[in-house]
Design a protein around this motif. Structure first.
Motif, PDB file in Angstrom:
ATOM      1  N   ILE A  29       4.952 -17.310  44.123  1.00 46.50           N
ATOM      2  CA  ILE A  29       7.053 -17.964  43.614  1.00 46.50           C
ATOM      3  C   ILE A  29       6.911 -15.865  43.219  1.00 46.50           C
ATOM      4  O   ILE A  29       6.330 -15.692  42.372  1.00 46.50           O
ATOM      5  CB  ILE A  29       6.542 -18.930  43.458  1.00 46.50           C
ATOM      6  N   ALA A  30       8.124 -15.116  43.622  1.00 47.52           N
ATOM      7  CA  ALA A  30       8.445 -14.657  43.220  1.00 47.52           C
ATOM      8  C   ALA A  30       9.937 -14.452  42.543  1.00 47.52           C
ATOM      9  O   ALA A  30      10.005 -13.264  41.624  1.00 47.52           O
ATOM     10  CB  ALA A  30       9.015 -13.139  44.638  1.00 47.52           C
ATOM     11  N   ARG A  31      10.410 -15.008  43.217  1.00 48.98           N
ATOM     12  CA  ARG A  31      11.875 -15.283  42.514  1.00 48.98           C
ATOM     13  C   ARG A  31      12.425 -16.727  42.834  1.00 48.98           C
ATOM     14  O   ARG A  31      12.277 -17.340  43.522  1.00 48.98           O
ATOM     15  CB  ARG A  31      12.841 -14.644  43.248  1.00 48.98           C
ATOM     16  N   ILE A  32      13.523 -17.571  41.149  1.00 45.20           N
ATOM     17  CA  ILE A  32      13.723 -18.462  41.090  1.00 45.20           C
ATOM     18  C   ILE A  32      14.840 -18.450  40.802  1.00 45.20           C
ATOM     19  O   ILE A  32      15.519 -18.067  39.659  1.00 45.20           O
ATOM     20  CB  ILE A  32      13.007 -19.115  40.098  1.00 45.20           C
ATOM     21  N   ASP A  33      15.705 -18.992  42.050  1.00 48.10           N
ATOM     22  CA  ASP A  33      17.316 -19.062  42.072  1.00 48.10           C
ATOM     23  C   ASP A  33      18.248 -20.279  40.710  1.00 48.10           C
ATOM     24  O   ASP A  33      17.510 -21.171  41.663  1.00 48.10           O
ATOM     25  CB  ASP A  33      18.495 -18.322  42.669  1.00 48.10           C
ATOM     26  N   LEU A  34      18.352 -20.377  39.732  1.00 45.17           N
ATOM     27  CA  LEU A  34      19.193 -21.231  39.423  1.00 45.17           C
ATOM     28  C   LEU A  34      20.207 -21.213  38.895  1.00 45.17           C
ATOM     29  O   LEU A  34      20.873 -22.333  37.996  1.00 45.17           O
ATOM     30  CB  LEU A  34      18.561 -21.668  37.558  1.00 45.17           C
ATOM     31  N   ARG A  35      21.102 -20.840  39.866  1.00 45.38           N
ATOM     32  CA  ARG A  35      22.868 -21.007  40.397  1.00 45.38           C
ATOM     33  C   ARG A  35      23.342 -22.456  40.958  1.00 45.38           C
ATOM     34  O   ARG A  35      24.329 -22.520  41.561  1.00 45.38           O
ATOM     35  CB  ARG A  35      22.906 -19.606  41.133  1.00 45.38           C
ATOM     36  N   TYR A  36      22.229 -23.379  40.936  1.00 45.46           N
ATOM     37  CA  TYR A  36      22.625 -24.623  41.533  1.00 45.46           C
ATOM     38  C   TYR A  36      22.914 -25.252  40.590  1.00 45.46           C
ATOM     39  O   TYR A  36      22.393 -25.497  39.957  1.00 45.46           O
ATOM     40  CB  TYR A  36      21.982 -24.706  42.436  1.00 45.46           C
ATOM     41  N   PRO A  37      23.284 -26.418  40.630  1.00 46.09           N
ATOM     42  CA  PRO A  37      24.449 -27.860  39.872  1.00 46.09           C
ATOM     43  C   PRO A  37      22.982 -28.538  39.828  1.00 46.09           C
ATOM     44  O   PRO A  37      22.837 -28.830  38.954  1.00 46.09           O
ATOM     45  CB  PRO A  37      25.246 -28.436  40.887  1.00 46.09           C
ATOM     46  N   ASN A  38      21.590 -29.208  40.872  1.00 50.50           N
ATOM     47  CA  ASN A  38      21.361 -30.259  40.420  1.00 50.50           C
ATOM     48  C   ASN A  38      19.812 -29.214  41.377  1.00 50.50           C
ATOM     49  O   ASN A  38      18.747 -30.508  41.929  1.00 50.50           O
ATOM     50  CB  ASN A  38      21.363 -31.282  41.878  1.00 50.50           C
ATOM     51  N   GLY A  39      19.277 -28.438  41.400  1.00 51.62           N
ATOM     52  CA  GLY A  39      17.884 -27.683  41.699  1.00 51.62           C
ATOM     53  C   GLY A  39      18.033 -26.229  41.099  1.00 51.62           C
ATOM     54  O   GLY A  39      18.634 -25.566  40.515  1.00 51.62           O
ATOM     55  N   LEU A  40      17.310 -25.853  42.368  1.00 49.22           N
ATOM     56  CA  LEU A  40      17.191 -23.899  42.616  1.00 49.22           C
ATOM     57  C   LEU A  40      16.625 -23.533  43.756  1.00 49.22           C
ATOM     58  O   LEU A  40      16.059 -24.692  45.504  1.00 49.22           O
ATOM     59  CB  LEU A  40      15.836 -23.618  41.053  1.00 49.22           C
ATOM     60  N   ALA A  41      16.577 -22.726  44.218  1.00 49.64           N
ATOM     61  CA  ALA A  41      16.312 -21.660  45.358  1.00 49.64           C
ATOM     62  C   ALA A  41      14.673 -20.335  45.105  1.00 49.64           C
ATOM     63  O   ALA A  41      14.837 -20.379  43.810  1.00 49.64           O
ATOM     64  CB  ALA A  41      17.357 -21.083  46.256  1.00 49.64           C
ATOM     65  N   VAL A  42      13.528 -20.925  45.920  1.00 54.37           N
ATOM     66  CA  VAL A  42      12.665 -19.917  45.542  1.00 54.37           C
ATOM     67  C   VAL A  42      11.948 -19.361  46.701  1.00 54.37           C
ATOM     68  O   VAL A  42      12.304 -19.729  48.298  1.00 54.37           O
ATOM     69  CB  VAL A  42      11.447 -21.379  45.645  1.00 54.37           C
ATOM     70  N   ALA A  43      11.985 -18.571  46.451  1.00 51.97           N
ATOM     71  CA  ALA A  43      11.574 -16.786  46.911  1.00 51.97           C
ATOM     72  C   ALA A  43      10.304 -17.030  46.544  1.00 51.97           C
ATOM     73  O   ALA A  43       9.780 -16.564  45.584  1.00 51.97           O
ATOM     74  CB  ALA A  43      12.545 -16.155  46.848  1.00 51.97           C
ATOM     75  N   TRP A  44       9.448 -16.930  47.949  1.00 53.87           N
ATOM     76  CA  TRP A  44       8.226 -16.749  47.929  1.00 53.87           C
ATOM     77  C   TRP A  44       8.240 -14.788  47.592  1.00 53.87           C
ATOM     78  O   TRP A  44       8.731 -14.309  48.514  1.00 53.87           O
ATOM     79  CB  TRP A  44       7.136 -17.423  49.159  1.00 53.87           C
ATOM     80  N   ARG A  45       6.809 -14.588  47.638  1.00 56.70           N
ATOM     81  CA  ARG A  45       6.248 -13.062  47.995  1.00 56.70           C
ATOM     82  C   ARG A  45       5.564 -13.043  48.939  1.00 56.70           C
ATOM     83  O   ARG A  45       5.859 -11.901  49.110  1.00 56.70           O
ATOM     84  CB  ARG A  45       4.496 -13.462  46.694  1.00 56.70           C
ATOM     85  N   ASP A  46       5.205 -14.270  50.003  1.00 56.10           N
ATOM     86  CA  ASP A  46       5.204 -13.590  51.463  1.00 56.10           C
ATOM     87  C   ASP A  46       6.699 -13.594  51.692  1.00 56.10           C
ATOM     88  O   ASP A  46       7.540 -14.413  51.823  1.00 56.10           O
ATOM     89  CB  ASP A  46       4.678 -14.427  51.797  1.00 56.10           C
ATOM     90  N   PRO A  47       7.258 -12.210  51.967  1.00 61.90           N
ATOM     91  CA  PRO A  47       8.303 -12.197  52.561  1.00 61.90           C
ATOM     92  C   PRO A  47       8.724 -12.603  53.944  1.00 61.90           C
ATOM     93  O   PRO A  47      10.042 -12.802  54.548  1.00 61.90           O
ATOM     94  CB  PRO A  47       8.609 -10.456  52.678  1.00 61.90           C
ATOM     95  N   ALA A  48       7.496 -13.947  54.394  1.00 63.32           N
ATOM     96  CA  ALA A  48       7.417 -13.839  55.851  1.00 63.32           C
ATOM     97  C   ALA A  48       8.471 -15.265  55.679  1.00 63.32           C
ATOM     98  O   ALA A  48       8.520 -15.888  56.579  1.00 63.32           O
ATOM     99  CB  ALA A  48       6.734 -14.274  56.648  1.00 63.32           C
ATOM    100  N   VAL A  49       8.113 -15.804  54.573  1.00 61.15           N
ATOM    101  CA  VAL A  49       8.459 -17.464  54.224  1.00 61.15           C
ATOM    102  C   VAL A  49      10.353 -17.159  53.631  1.00 61.15           C
ATOM    103  O   VAL A  49      10.411 -16.030  52.554  1.00 61.15           O
ATOM    104  CB  VAL A  49       7.356 -17.978  53.244  1.00 61.15           C
ATOM    105  N   ALA A  50      10.959 -17.471  54.194  1.00 59.84           N
ATOM    106  CA  ALA A  50      11.535 -18.107  54.447  1.00 59.84           C
ATOM    107  C   ALA A  50      12.186 -19.009  52.370  1.00 59.84           C
ATOM    108  O   ALA A  50      11.527 -19.560  52.069  1.00 59.84           O
ATOM    109  CB  ALA A  50      13.111 -18.542  55.029  1.00 59.84           C
ATOM    110  N   ALA A  51      13.446 -18.509  51.623  1.00 61.24           N
ATOM    111  CA  ALA A  51      13.852 -19.117  50.296  1.00 61.24           C
ATOM    112  C   ALA A  51      13.855 -20.737  50.863  1.00 61.24           C
ATOM    113  O   ALA A  51      13.896 -21.109  51.918  1.00 61.24           O
ATOM    114  CB  ALA A  51      15.312 -18.791  49.548  1.00 61.24           C
ATOM    115  N   THR A  52      13.056 -21.965  49.712  1.00 59.99           N
ATOM    116  CA  THR A  52      12.453 -23.372  49.747  1.00 59.99           C
ATOM    117  C   THR A  52      13.928 -23.572  48.440  1.00 59.99           C
ATOM    118  O   THR A  52      13.653 -23.194  47.851  1.00 59.99           O
ATOM    119  CB  THR A  52      11.449 -23.621  49.751  1.00 59.99           C
ATOM    120  N   PRO A  53      15.071 -24.111  49.070  1.00 57.72           N
ATOM    121  CA  PRO A  53      16.045 -25.385  48.149  1.00 57.72           C
ATOM    122  C   PRO A  53      14.355 -26.026  47.227  1.00 57.72           C
ATOM    123  O   PRO A  53      14.581 -26.749  47.582  1.00 57.72           O
ATOM    124  CB  PRO A  53      16.821 -25.640  48.582  1.00 57.72           C
ATOM    125  N   VAL A  54      14.417 -26.502  46.514  1.00 49.22           N
ATOM    126  CA  VAL A  54      14.320 -27.496  45.235  1.00 49.22           C
ATOM    127  C   VAL A  54      15.007 -27.902  44.509  1.00 49.22           C
ATOM    128  O   VAL A  54      16.165 -27.414  43.754  1.00 49.22           O
ATOM    129  CB  VAL A  54      12.949 -27.259  44.161  1.00 49.22           C
TER     130      VAL A  54
END
Length: 284
Positions: free
Chosen positions: A253-278
């Motif tokens: 995991i390279a980046r975690i976006d916490l600007r969501y009301p009930n979860g977060l979005a994960v950006a992976w270190r492999d640029p080929a993998v899209a960000a995954t909402p959790v």
């Protein structure tokens, strides 16, 4: 005819009542001192008291002026106390040299203290006289906690100071933000550091943008995006999801976006993998 003269005894032939009616009492006369009005000392005291105080003050001043040349000695010793790690005693002695070339009573302690506190590494200085010819100085150094941008350091109170050589402090966390927000950024850094410590993470960089958004980078290279508000709640959400979902995948995991009301979005270190909402599991 024979006449007989009789001498009446005092009181003879008088009735008791007549004696009582004609009797008078002798009253002792009061001394003159008790009959005259006593002088009032209150007015006299009120008149004399200011003159006594004036005389006492004048006498004290004159005595001090006569004794001063004998008591006001040249300064013979300057002692510097305090745990000094970033500044040397020699630098302190050199800084105060213009002040100690005078006498014990004439040295300006306020100016000396001000001059010492203009030195970047001195947070607080206490200066006092020690009879008969010594000046005692106690110093408290700055405690560098973080870098403030590229030009200064921050102490534990969130106050910036700028020593000459900052290259020796590259290992400190870097904090960024508007100049008016130095203390706020320091407080937020301390809070984030305390919350991340149980997870084994440290804060290496914290930024507050002009519009109030917060960005954090850990010592392990993980980026966290918080937005502008509810920072504590968002960090707690990250900590809960870390234990439930993220812990096993943190190396990817390279980046975690916490600007969501009930979860977060994960950006992976492999640029080929899209960000995954959790999404945080619903509470039952």
């Amino acid at each position: 005819m024979v006449a007989t003269l009789r001498h009446n005894q005092p009181g003879f032939g008088r009735s008791r009542n007549a004696e009582q009616r004609g009797a008078s009492r002798l009253v002792a006369e009061e001394p003159l001192s008790t009959r005259l009005p006593r002088p009032s000392l209150g007015l006299l005291k009120r008149i004399l008291w200011p003159f006594l105080l004036l005389g006492l003050g004048f006498g004290t001043y004159e005595g001090a002026q006569r004794l001063l040349p004998y008591a006001d000695r040249p300064i013979a010793k300057v002692s510097v106390k305090g745990d000094l790690s970033y500044i040397s005693q020699g630098a302190v002695q050199q800084r105060i040299a213009p002040f100690v070339g005078t006498t014990f009573f004439q040295v300006d302690l306020a100016d000396m203290r001000h001059e010492l506190e203009t030195m970047p590494w001195i947070a607080h200085a206490e200066v006092r006289r020690v009879w008969p010819d010594e000046i005692s100085i106690r110093l408290e150094e700055q405690m560098p906690i973080a870098r403030w941008g590229d030009e200064a350091l921050l102490n534990n109170q969130g106050e910036a100071f700028a020593p000459q050589d900052l290259a020796n402090y590259d290992n400190l966390p870097r904090l960024y933000g508007p100049k008016r927000a130095q203390q706020q950024v320091m407080q937020q850094y301390q809070m984030f550091s305390q919350m991340l410590r149980p997870l084994g993470y440290t804060v290496s960089r914290l930024e507050m943008h002009e519009r109030g958004s917060w960005y954090l980078t850990t010592g392990q290279g993980l980026e966290l995006v918080f937005g502008r508000d509810q920072l504590v709640e968002k960090m707690r959400r990250f900590m809960r999801l870390y234990d439930q979902v993220l812990k096993a995948q943190m190396d990817n995991i390279a980046r975690i976006d916490l600007r969501y009301p009930n979860g977060l979005a994960v950006a992976w270190r492999d640029p080929a993998v899209a960000a995954t909402p959790v999404t945080e599991p619903a509470k039952h």
